[in-house]
Design a protein around this motif. Structure first.
Motif, PDB file in Angstrom:
ATOM      1  N   LYS A   1       8.588  -8.158 -12.843  1.00 25.90           N
ATOM      2  CA  LYS A   1       9.846  -8.896 -13.029  1.00 25.90           C
ATOM      3  C   LYS A   1      10.955  -8.003 -13.559  1.00 25.90           C
ATOM      4  CE  LYS A   1       7.825 -12.731 -11.792  1.00 25.90           C
ATOM      5  NZ  LYS A   1       8.038 -13.254 -10.422  1.00 25.90           N
ATOM      6  N   ASP A   2      10.597  -6.995 -14.373  1.00 25.20           N
ATOM      7  CA  ASP A   2      11.605  -6.095 -14.933  1.00 25.20           C
ATOM      8  C   ASP A   2      11.926  -4.935 -13.993  1.00 25.20           C
ATOM      9  OD1 ASP A   2       9.313  -4.605 -15.067  1.00 25.20           O
ATOM     10  OD2 ASP A   2       9.395  -4.263 -17.232  1.00 25.20           O
ATOM     11  N   LEU A   3      11.453  -5.029 -12.731  1.00 22.62           N
ATOM     12  CA  LEU A   3      11.672  -4.053 -11.662  1.00 22.62           C
ATOM     13  C   LEU A   3      10.862  -2.762 -11.852  1.00 22.62           C
ATOM     14  CD1 LEU A   3      15.508  -4.393 -10.894  1.00 22.62           C
ATOM     15  CD2 LEU A   3      13.571  -5.674  -9.987  1.00 22.62           C
ATOM     16  N   SER A   4      10.012  -2.721 -12.850  1.00 21.46           N
ATOM     17  CA  SER A   4       9.085  -1.594 -12.963  1.00 21.46           C
ATOM     18  C   SER A   4       7.980  -1.778 -11.929  1.00 21.46           C
ATOM     19  CB  SER A   4       8.490  -1.526 -14.367  1.00 21.46           C
ATOM     20  OG  SER A   4       7.715  -2.684 -14.640  1.00 21.46           O
ATOM     21  N   LEU A   5       7.251  -0.700 -11.654  1.00 23.00           N
ATOM     22  CA  LEU A   5       6.167  -0.761 -10.680  1.00 23.00           C
ATOM     23  C   LEU A   5       4.831  -0.698 -11.394  1.00 23.00           C
ATOM     24  CD1 LEU A   5       7.539   1.634  -7.907  1.00 23.00           C
ATOM     25  CD2 LEU A   5       7.583  -0.864  -7.932  1.00 23.00           C
ATOM     26  N   GLN A   6       3.900  -1.516 -10.963  1.00 26.20           N
ATOM     27  CA  GLN A   6       2.570  -1.590 -11.574  1.00 26.20           C
ATOM     28  C   GLN A   6       1.521  -1.234 -10.539  1.00 26.20           C
ATOM     29  OE1 GLN A   6       1.589  -5.502 -13.012  1.00 26.20           O
ATOM     30  NE2 GLN A   6      -0.576  -5.020 -13.291  1.00 26.20           N
ATOM     31  N   ARG A   7       0.594  -0.391 -10.914  1.00 35.69           N
ATOM     32  CA  ARG A   7      -0.504  -0.037 -10.008  1.00 35.69           C
ATOM     33  C   ARG A   7      -1.587  -1.109 -10.097  1.00 35.69           C
ATOM     34  NH1 ARG A   7      -4.711   4.967 -10.903  1.00 35.69           N
ATOM     35  NH2 ARG A   7      -6.243   4.302  -9.348  1.00 35.69           N
ATOM     36  N   LEU A   8      -1.886  -1.738  -8.962  1.00 32.99           N
ATOM     37  CA  LEU A   8      -2.941  -2.746  -8.903  1.00 32.99           C
ATOM     38  C   LEU A   8      -4.280  -2.119  -8.541  1.00 32.99           C
ATOM     39  CD1 LEU A   8      -1.118  -5.667  -7.042  1.00 32.99           C
ATOM     40  CD2 LEU A   8      -1.346  -5.297  -9.504  1.00 32.99           C
ATOM     41  N   LYS A   9      -4.239  -1.067  -7.725  1.00 29.68           N
ATOM     42  CA  LYS A   9      -5.479  -0.380  -7.313  1.00 29.68           C
ATOM     43  C   LYS A   9      -5.187   1.089  -7.126  1.00 29.68           C
ATOM     44  CE  LYS A   9      -9.111  -0.324  -3.769  1.00 29.68           C
ATOM     45  NZ  LYS A   9      -9.645  -0.936  -2.543  1.00 29.68           N
TER      46      LYS A   9
ATOM     47  N   VAL B   1       0.861  -1.179   0.000  1.00 24.28           N
ATOM     48  CA  VAL B   1       0.000   0.000   0.000  1.00 24.28           C
ATOM     49  C   VAL B   1       0.899   1.231   0.000  1.00 24.28           C
ATOM     50  CG1 VAL B   1      -1.854   1.224   1.169  1.00 24.28           C
ATOM     51  CG2 VAL B   1      -1.743  -1.274   1.303  1.00 24.28           C
ATOM     52  N   ALA B   2       0.632   2.155  -0.936  1.00 24.38           N
ATOM     53  CA  ALA B   2       1.501   3.327  -1.110  1.00 24.38           C
ATOM     54  C   ALA B   2       0.706   4.617  -1.069  1.00 24.38           C
ATOM     55  CB  ALA B   2       2.257   3.217  -2.434  1.00 24.38           C
ATOM     56  N   ASN B   3       1.358   5.667  -0.585  1.00 20.99           N
ATOM     57  CA  ASN B   3       0.735   6.988  -0.581  1.00 20.99           C
ATOM     58  C   ASN B   3       0.781   7.636  -1.958  1.00 20.99           C
ATOM     59  OD1 ASN B   3       0.036   7.466   2.280  1.00 20.99           O
ATOM     60  ND2 ASN B   3       2.227   7.193   2.599  1.00 20.99           N
ATOM     61  N   ASN B   4       1.729   7.199  -2.787  1.00 16.54           N
ATOM     62  CA  ASN B   4       1.853   7.814  -4.100  1.00 16.54           C
ATOM     63  C   ASN B   4       2.243   6.766  -5.138  1.00 16.54           C
ATOM     64  OD1 ASN B   4       4.798   7.528  -3.890  1.00 16.54           O
ATOM     65  ND2 ASN B   4       4.678   9.262  -2.495  1.00 16.54           N
ATOM     66  N   TYR B   5       1.996   7.134  -6.404  1.00 19.81           N
ATOM     67  CA  TYR B   5       2.369   6.262  -7.518  1.00 19.81           C
ATOM     68  C   TYR B   5       2.674   7.145  -8.718  1.00 19.81           C
ATOM     69  CZ  TYR B   5       2.056   3.131 -11.486  1.00 19.81           C
ATOM     70  OH  TYR B   5       2.327   2.458 -12.645  1.00 19.81           O
ATOM     71  N   THR B   6       3.806   6.911  -9.351  1.00 20.22           N
ATOM     72  CA  THR B   6       4.238   7.731 -10.475  1.00 20.22           C
ATOM     73  C   THR B   6       4.122   6.967 -11.780  1.00 20.22           C
ATOM     74  OG1 THR B   6       5.842   8.834  -9.036  1.00 20.22           O
ATOM     75  CG2 THR B   6       6.113   9.131 -11.403  1.00 20.22           C
ATOM     76  N   ASP B   7       3.440   7.571 -12.736  1.00 21.52           N
ATOM     77  CA  ASP B   7       3.422   7.051 -14.101  1.00 21.52           C
ATOM     78  C   ASP B   7       4.444   7.866 -14.887  1.00 21.52           C
ATOM     79  OD1 ASP B   7       2.990   6.225 -16.672  1.00 21.52           O
ATOM     80  OD2 ASP B   7       0.847   6.660 -16.711  1.00 21.52           O
ATOM     81  N   GLU B   8       5.635   7.298 -15.069  1.00 23.01           N
ATOM     82  CA  GLU B   8       6.728   8.031 -15.702  1.00 23.01           C
ATOM     83  C   GLU B   8       6.435   8.374 -17.157  1.00 23.01           C
ATOM     84  OE1 GLU B   8       9.075   9.300 -14.133  1.00 23.01           O
ATOM     85  OE2 GLU B   8       9.226   8.187 -12.260  1.00 23.01           O
ATOM     86  N   ASN B   9       5.487   7.673 -17.764  1.00 22.72           N
ATOM     87  CA  ASN B   9       5.174   7.917 -19.174  1.00 22.72           C
ATOM     88  C   ASN B   9       4.110   8.989 -19.376  1.00 22.72           C
ATOM     89  OD1 ASN B   9       6.967   5.913 -20.202  1.00 22.72           O
ATOM     90  ND2 ASN B   9       5.504   4.329 -19.578  1.00 22.72           N
ATOM     91  N   ALA B  10       3.511   9.455 -18.295  1.00 22.08           N
ATOM     92  CA  ALA B  10       2.467  10.467 -18.401  1.00 22.08           C
ATOM     93  C   ALA B  10       3.063  11.802 -18.841  1.00 22.08           C
ATOM     94  CB  ALA B  10       1.750  10.628 -17.068  1.00 22.08           C
ATOM     95  N   GLU B  11       2.382  12.496 -19.751  1.00 21.61           N
ATOM     96  CA  GLU B  11       2.884  13.768 -20.255  1.00 21.61           C
ATOM     97  C   GLU B  11       3.001  14.798 -19.134  1.00 21.61           C
ATOM     98  OE1 GLU B  11       4.176  14.445 -23.176  1.00 21.61           O
ATOM     99  OE2 GLU B  11       3.855  12.327 -23.660  1.00 21.61           O
ATOM    100  N   GLU B  12       2.056  14.770 -18.172  1.00 20.63           N
ATOM    101  CA  GLU B  12       2.100  15.712 -17.061  1.00 20.63           C
ATOM    102  C   GLU B  12       3.362  15.507 -16.226  1.00 20.63           C
ATOM    103  OE1 GLU B  12      -0.406  13.815 -17.899  1.00 20.63           O
ATOM    104  OE2 GLU B  12      -2.345  14.819 -17.696  1.00 20.63           O
ATOM    105  N   THR B  13       3.730  14.247 -16.010  1.00 17.51           N
ATOM    106  CA  THR B  13       4.926  13.936 -15.233  1.00 17.51           C
ATOM    107  C   THR B  13       6.182  14.378 -15.970  1.00 17.51           C
ATOM    108  OG1 THR B  13       3.819  12.015 -14.247  1.00 17.51           O
ATOM    109  CG2 THR B  13       6.219  12.081 -14.117  1.00 17.51           C
ATOM    110  N   LYS B  14       6.234  14.095 -17.269  1.00 20.15           N
ATOM    111  CA  LYS B  14       7.397  14.496 -18.066  1.00 20.15           C
ATOM    112  C   LYS B  14       7.565  16.011 -18.072  1.00 20.15           C
ATOM    113  CE  LYS B  14       7.145  10.533 -21.239  1.00 20.15           C
ATOM    114  NZ  LYS B  14       6.872  10.106 -22.640  1.00 20.15           N
ATOM    115  N   ALA B  15       6.447  16.730 -18.212  1.00 18.68           N
ATOM    116  CA  ALA B  15       6.500  18.192 -18.246  1.00 18.68           C
ATOM    117  C   ALA B  15       6.999  18.747 -16.915  1.00 18.68           C
ATOM    118  CB  ALA B  15       5.124  18.759 -18.576  1.00 18.68           C
TER     119      ALA B  15
END
Length: 622
Positions: free
Chosen positions: A614-622, A525-539
């Protein structure tokens, strides 16, 4: 071999081109000839290609020769075709027609005219699967030979089991080995009732909707073939989109999406005050590099403010007028009392800070406005003022969030809870056990605690039946207990699998190798989650790096998210507390799902469940 009705629904719209009739069938089947495309066939029928594709959602633009598709009946009254050659390969008996009506009124489709939902027909494609339960010593190769299918076909039928690609099976695993397709027609109105739906609001995007409901863009496209522009990230305000079937509805689907609306008078200004312990007086004669070297607090506070600065820029760019005042509250927020005595905060509409929990009640008592506590403290449960808004969830909320997810996901797993004798761990164990046992099918939960200082692996494996899938839920933050539980899951008996969950990912997990965490499907359970591919995050990352010559930390993102969210809510022209009833907001990596109570402070229940891949990336389950 088990034959079961595991239904997967795909939908496409069928618009009524004409509703006058005798006994002729409105739709018939046609066998595609060599070299024909859907466009070729549509042109000969004098219909639009996209309408033909909607009638045949499982067929691409260039179908194989001899593929059977559904087409409008050229002989049907009101239908028009420019070439009668298509009649040579049609068979009326092979298709279920749309329900006929005796009305003689002709309704011709018009793209600019909205049709009633009960006059629009939907093709529902239902798949009935033959399944196979994996037995000891069986192989992927043997199963494909038994059912005369290829390995690729087996993978396509079972996308939830990607390890099939590596020829890995688990005893008791249920695989789909054959699919039979059935097509039926239902009204759009009935179809929408069978789905969780979302009405597109102003400023919403395909990305924001998929992120809110935690579905992929591909899922959204598949469920909404009547909205082909989703593929190009285009949606219209007011469109009704299917999110998932009612059978798969989640508890969180009842949440509303907070809509950013700016409704301020031109002369209106938001006054915001930041109370941050920069401690500048202490560092007057200190080199800047030395200030930040191994100084956790200095880095946290500075990063938070640098993120907040970018949020202020973004708010200003949207035409929102504000005055921001930044106060250095000194060592342990010692200057807070002085600021209150001098009425320095009298004009503020909202206060972000202070950083120290023991000063928060004092500010809330002395100020007449909302006080935003910007991070987590183990003491925040003691806050009593209704003016205090806690931006991070407490441990109890983490635990209940995990319970909710596991209950939704339960499919016969064997459950272990690992804890210790501390009060916090025991409280979490009690919440987990009582919450999970509310599920009708969860009857037994194994609770393991250290004996003589550690937990033997056999205490797990002795209770793991052959072919079982197991959940290991860790409530302890003790380094030894966490290591014992994780290491015990790395190598398990043949046919036994496990997934490890943590209520919180504390420091004990930072000591573990990430490859090991990925191997055991570690989720938390995490307080935050980053989608590195999101345009908002990149900007944001680009802007932060250009301004500060470094990459943003979690505290920098937190500073942006909290500041941006609070100011956008105030820009609605409403009281901040009233906006909490209007929905959940997700910013760069933080979710704000505020829970107002009749008495006491406001809590944020915005959380995620995150899994190591498996590739050490993080996946949001919920």
């Amino acid at each position: 071999m088990i034959k079961s009705k595991i239904k997967f629904l795909v939908f496409a719209f069928v618009f009524s081109i004409a509703i006058s009739c005798g006994q002729q069938k409105r739709y018939i089947t046609y066998q595609v000839k060599q070299g024909e495309s859907m466009r070729d066939i549509a042109n000969r029928l004098d219909v639009r290609t996209k309408d033909l594709l909607r009638l045949n959602p499982d067929v691409g633009r260039r179908p194989d020769a001899n593929t059977t598709i559904i087409i409008p009946n050229p002989k049907f009254k009101g239908a028009t075709t420019s070439n009668n050659n298509v009649e040579e390969s049609v068979t009326e008996e092979e298709v279920t027609p749309v329900e006929e009506t005796n009305s003689t009124e002709e309704v011709v489709e018009n793209e600019n005219t909205e049709q009633p939902k009960d006059t629009i027909q939907v093709v529902r494609i239902t798949y009935e699967y033959v399944t196979h339960t994996v037995q000891p010593k069986e192989t992927v190769y043997g199963i494909t030979k038994k059912y005369e299918i290829s390995k690729d076909e087996l993978l396509k039928l079972n996308p939830e089991y990607p390890t099939l690609k590596d020829n890995l099976l688990s005893i008791g695993q249920v695989l789909k080995v054959k699919a039979t397709e059935t097509k039926t027609f239902v009204s759009l109105e009935e179809d929408l009732k069978n789905h969780v739906t979302h009405e597109v609001q102003p400023k919403e995007t395909v990305y924001s909707i998929t992120r809110f409901y935690n579905i992929t863009k591909e899922d959204l496209i598949l469920l909404n073939p009547d909205h082909p522009n989703i593929a190009d990230d285009y949606i219209d305000v007011g469109e009704i989109l299917r999110i998932r079937t009612i059978e798969n509805k989640l508890e969180t689907d009842n949440k509303k999406f907070y809509e950013d609306i700016i409704d301020m008078d031109e002369e209106e200004t938001i006054d915001i005050a930041f109370l941050l312990p920069f401690k500048a007086d202490e560092y007057t004669n200190t080199n800047a590099k030395d200030v930040f070297k191994e100084n956790v607090l200095a880095n946290m506070v500075t990063d938070f403010y640098m993120g907040a600065e970018i949020a202020l820029d973004s708010i200003k760019a949207q035409g929102i007028s504000f005055n921001a005042k930044i106060y250095d509250t000194g060592n342990r927020d010692e200057k807070v009392s002085e600021l209150l005595d001098n009425d320095a905060l009298e004009d503020a509409d909202v206060i972000i800070g202070p950083f120290y929990s023991d000063k928060v009640e004092e500010v809330a008592k002395g100020a007449r406005v909302p006080v935003i506590f910007p991070h987590y403290s183990k003491n925040q449960g003691k806050f009593s003022s209704s003016k205090i808004i806690k931006t991070e969830a407490d441990t109890e909320t983490h635990t209940n969030f995990l319970v909710s997810y596991l209950k939704d996901s339960y499919n016969g797993e064997n459950i272990f809870i690992v804890g210790d004798e501390t009060d916090d761990s025991n409280k979490q164990i009690s919440t987990l056990v009582s919450g999970l046992k509310r599920h009708d099918s969860i009857l037994e939960i194994h609770v393991l605690k250290p004996e003589n200082g550690y937990i033997k692996k056999e205490r797990f494996t002795d209770k793991m039946p052959e072919g079982s899938h197991n959940w290991i839920i860790i409530t302890s933050i003790d380094n030894v207990v966490v290591a014992d539980a994780l290491n015990s899951m790395v190598v398990l008996p043949e046919g036994v699998t496990a997934q490890v969950y943590a209520v919180e990912k504390g420091a004990a997990y930072d000591k573990m190798d990430n490859n090991k965490l990925a191997r055991i499907n570690f989720s938390y359970v995490a307080n935050n989650y980053t989608d590195e591919n999101a345009e908002e995050t990149k900007a944001f990352n680009r802007k932060f790096k250009d301004r500060n010559k470094t990459i943003p930390s979690d505290y920098a993102v937190k500073g942006f998210d909290i500041t941006y969210d609070i100011l956008m809510r105030l820009a609605s022209g409403k009281k901040l507390s009233d906006t909490f009833d209007e929905g959940v907001s997700i910013r760069l990596e933080n979710k704000f799902d505020y829970d107002k109570k009749l008495f006491g402070s406001v809590s944020n229940k915005g959380l995620f469940i995150v899994k190591y891949n498996k590739d050490l990336s993080l996946q949001r389950l919920k």
